[in-house]
Every structure is written in structure tokens, then in C-alpha cells.
Design a protein around this motif. Structure first.
Motif, PDB file in Angstrom:
ATOM      1  N   GLY A  28       0.802  -1.217   0.000  1.00 46.67           N
ATOM      2  CA  GLY A  28       0.000   0.000   0.000  1.00 46.67           C
ATOM      3  C   GLY A  28       0.833   1.264   0.000  1.00 46.67           C
ATOM      4  N   VAL A  30       0.203   5.901  -0.156  1.00 45.60           N
ATOM      5  CA  VAL A  30      -0.681   7.061  -0.217  1.00 45.60           C
ATOM      6  C   VAL A  30       0.078   8.163  -0.928  1.00 45.60           C
ATOM      7  N   SER A  32      -0.665  12.203  -2.627  1.00 45.02           N
ATOM      8  CA  SER A  32      -1.648  13.278  -2.653  1.00 45.02           C
ATOM      9  C   SER A  32      -1.031  14.526  -3.269  1.00 45.02           C
ATOM     10  N   GLY A 111      -7.086   0.391  -5.673  1.00 41.26           N
ATOM     11  CA  GLY A 111      -7.059   1.524  -4.769  1.00 41.26           C
ATOM     12  C   GLY A 111      -8.234   2.457  -4.938  1.00 41.26           C
ATOM     13  N   THR A 129      -6.219  12.461  -3.542  1.00 41.17           N
ATOM     14  CA  THR A 129      -5.455  11.544  -2.698  1.00 41.17           C
ATOM     15  C   THR A 129      -5.687  10.122  -3.188  1.00 41.17           C
ATOM     16  N   GLU A 130      -4.610   9.473  -3.545  1.00 45.12           N
ATOM     17  CA  GLU A 130      -4.648   8.075  -3.981  1.00 45.12           C
ATOM     18  C   GLU A 130      -4.212   7.195  -2.824  1.00 45.12           C
ATOM     19  N   ARG A 131      -5.049   6.243  -2.495  1.00 53.73           N
ATOM     20  CA  ARG A 131      -4.692   5.193  -1.547  1.00 53.73           C
ATOM     21  C   ARG A 131      -4.635   3.915  -2.371  1.00 53.73           C
TER      22      ARG A 131
END
Length: 173
Positions: A28, A30, A32, A111, A129-131
Motif C-alpha cells: 500500500g 498514499v 496526494s 485503490g 489523494t490516492e490510496r
């Protein structure tokens, strides 16, 4: 012949090392980014939710198929040079928040993307924001060290900036 064998061996070792490093990287991430755009929140919302128009201003998208439910847009499928990706809408709070996720479970990545619009006078600020998750260790290595986790966001924001500028030249929506 010997040079070919050495070259092939070097490539195999390099790919094996990249994959090994990728195994150690977290799945994972994150990322942004935020941009200020000369468009009001309603106008920006209209562009972001008119997914059928994506092929007109996003160079990476060639076709979009939408899915609707009783509440409106529930998702869409993007066709691009990178393949076909299904998206689902998780949250819509017009004209402030849009959260979408990749609905395909068989891709090497997945995601969510949260689009947050804030008014800044007569203009807007958009934070994306990409998770994300990258399941394949080799892809994970390339995403982290090759092009960066924020590449998709940067590409989208650059195209959006051009779209807003075109709209501004034409005198609005």
C-alpha cells in the motif's frame, strides 16, 4: 554469442533483484497532490463527474462506458492504452467530495482516489489523494522507484488544467 549470454544473464539478475526489492516494499501507498484551478467548485464538479467526456480531454482515455443506478452515476469503465479498468463510485457529496475505487479485482493494482474540492474565492482548489495497492512485486518496485506513486495524479491534474484553460478561453461551461 558470449556477449548475448552475458546480456541475458544481466537482465535476468536485474529483474530478479528488482522483484526481490519489490517483495520488501509495502503493497500500500498514499500519494496526494493539490492544484488551484481558475474555475468555481460547481464547474469543476461538472467536469469531474462528466466521465463520458473524459476521452475529449484525457489523452490516456479512448472510451468510457457508464453504469447508472437510481441515485445517478455509480461507476464507469475506462478504455485506454493501459487496458480496461472498471471504477465504482464510493462517495459523492456535490460539489465537494468524490471518492472512486478500482472495481476490478484481477488487476495487479487497486485503490481509491478521493477528489476534494475547496472554494478559493471565485476559483477552486482540488486535492486528489490516492490510496493505492500494487500487488505484483516487480510493478511495486517500478511504481516506487521508476515513475513514482503520484504519476497518475500528476497526469490527471495536468490534463484537467488544460481542460479548464480551454473552457476559460471559450467563456465558461
Amino acid at each position: 554469442m558470449r556477449l548475448i549470454v552475458i546480456t541475458v544473464a544481466v537482465v535476468i539478475v536485474a529483474v530478479a533483484l528488482m522483484t526481490l526489492v519489490g517483495v520488501w516494499l509495502p503493497k500500500g501507498h498514499v500519494a496526494s497532490l493539490e492544484r488551484h484551478l481558475p474555475i468555481d467548485p460547481q464547474g469543476l464538479w461538472a467536469i469531474l463527474t462528466d466521465v463520458e467526456a473524459f476521452p475529449l480531454w484525457r489523452q490516456d482515455v479512448t472510451q468510457v462506458d457508464t453504469r447508472l443506478d437510481n441515485s445517478g452515476l455509480s461507476g464507469w469503465t475506462e478504455h485506454s492504452s493501459n487496458g480496461t479498468i472498471r471504477f465504482a463510485v464510493d462517495r459523492m457529496e456535490p460539489p465537494r467530495v468524490l471518492v472512486v475505487r478500482i472495481a476490478d479485482r484481477d488487476l495487479p493494482f487497486g485503490g481509491t482516489w478521493a477528489y476534494e474540492i475547496s472554494p478559493t474565492g471565485p476559483a477552486s482548489s482540488l486535492r486528489i489523494t490516492e490510496r493505492g495497492e500494487v500487488y505484483n512485486p516487480l510493478f511495486r518496485f517500478v511504481a516506487r522507484f521508476g515513475y513514482g506513486h503520484d504519476r497518475t495524479i500528476r497526469t490527471f491534474l495536468d490534463a484537467l488544467e488544460r481542460r479548464v484553460a480551454q473552457q476559460e478561453q471559450r467563456g465558461g461551461i
